[in-house]
Design a protein around this motif. Structure first.
Motif, short mmCIF file in Angstrom:
data_model
loop_
_atom_site.label_atom_id
_atom_site.label_comp_id
_atom_site.label_asym_id
_atom_site.label_seq_id
_atom_site.Cartn_x
_atom_site.Cartn_y
_atom_site.Cartn_z
N TRP A 37 1.07 -1.18 -0.22
CA TRP A 37 0.14 0.23 -0.16
C TRP A 37 0.71 1.13 0.38
O TRP A 37 2.43 1.30 0.51
N ARG A 38 0.38 2.45 -0.46
CA ARG A 38 0.98 3.91 -0.55
C ARG A 38 0.17 4.60 0.39
O ARG A 38 -1.26 4.56 0.02
N GLN A 39 0.90 5.79 0.88
CA GLN A 39 -0.56 6.76 1.32
C GLN A 39 0.11 7.62 0.73
O GLN A 39 1.56 8.63 0.94
N ALA A 40 0.31 9.38 0.08
CA ALA A 40 0.81 10.29 -0.41
C ALA A 40 0.00 11.32 0.14
O ALA A 40 -1.23 10.83 1.05
N PRO A 41 1.02 12.20 0.93
CA PRO A 41 0.20 13.64 1.66
C PRO A 41 -1.12 14.26 0.99
O PRO A 41 -1.46 13.69 0.24
N GLY A 42 -1.70 14.27 2.68
CA GLY A 42 -3.11 14.48 2.04
C GLY A 42 -4.20 13.76 0.84
O GLY A 42 -5.51 13.89 1.26
N LYS A 43 -3.62 12.44 0.77
CA LYS A 43 -4.33 11.07 0.50
C LYS A 43 -5.01 9.69 1.34
O LYS A 43 -4.20 9.98 2.05
N ASP A 44 -5.36 9.67 0.93
CA ASP A 44 -6.00 7.94 1.92
C ASP A 44 -4.93 6.42 1.11
O ASP A 44 -4.69 7.05 0.04
N ARG A 45 -4.68 6.09 1.98
CA ARG A 45 -4.21 4.93 1.87
C ARG A 45 -4.73 3.92 0.49
O ARG A 45 -6.02 3.62 0.67
N GLU A 46 -3.42 3.79 -0.40
CA GLU A 46 -4.67 3.03 -1.97
C GLU A 46 -3.34 1.54 -1.67
O GLU A 46 -2.11 1.73 -1.90
N LEU A 47 -4.01 0.54 -2.08
CA LEU A 47 -3.39 -0.76 -2.47
C LEU A 47 -2.16 -0.60 -3.92
O LEU A 47 -3.71 -0.55 -4.36
N VAL A 48 -1.51 -0.90 -3.87
CA VAL A 48 -0.87 -0.50 -4.99
C VAL A 48 -0.48 -2.08 -5.54
O VAL A 48 -0.43 -2.28 -6.76
N ALA A 49 -0.24 -3.19 -4.97
CA ALA A 49 -0.12 -4.22 -5.64
C ALA A 49 -0.42 -5.66 -4.85
O ALA A 49 -0.19 -5.31 -3.35
N ARG A 50 -0.61 -6.71 -5.25
CA ARG A 50 -0.88 -7.76 -4.33
C ARG A 50 -0.82 -8.76 -5.07
O ARG A 50 -0.80 -8.78 -5.78
#
Length: 116
Positions: A37-50
């Motif tokens: 997962w990743r979380q950019a400043p001001g954004k929700d955490r998102e799943l990028v690879a599974r």
């Protein structure tokens, strides 16, 4: 309690590469689907690879064909090879078990910063 220790982040220029690692303790990554997962400043955490238990792999559209998820079961470690990095990839990157929601408490993450 499961422990997740991410490492390998850093500062790179656009087009650069990084290889992230996630050491997992107290459970075997062989028996769980694992993801980054990743979380950019001001954004929700998102799943990028599974990666599913049977090695089935999915990527978000934003990283497809640039990122590669893999694992070393003997080392109980998950990896994320990131190529052709873009400024929009700047975020804190985390690993965790699960398919759409995390199974365990988050680790400290590793910061990736891509300069333009």
């Amino acid at each position: 309690q499961v422990q997740l220790v991410e490492s390998g982040g850093g500062l790179v220029n656009t087009g650069g590469s990084l290889n992230l690692s996630c050491e997992v303790s107290r459970v075997s990554i062989r028996t769980y689907p694992m993801g980054w997962w990743r979380q950019a400043p001001g954004k929700d955490r998102e799943l990028v690879a599974r990666m599913n238990r049977n090695y089935g792999i999915q990527y978000s559209d934003s990283v497809k064909e640039r990122f590669t998820i893999s694992r070393d079961v003997a080392k109980n470690t998950l990896y994320l090879q990131m190529n052709n990095l873009k400024p929009e990839d700047t975020a804190i990157y985390y690993c965790n078990g699960g398919i759409t929601a995390p199974l365990w408490s988050w680790g400290q993450g590793t910061q990736v910063t891509v300069s333009s």
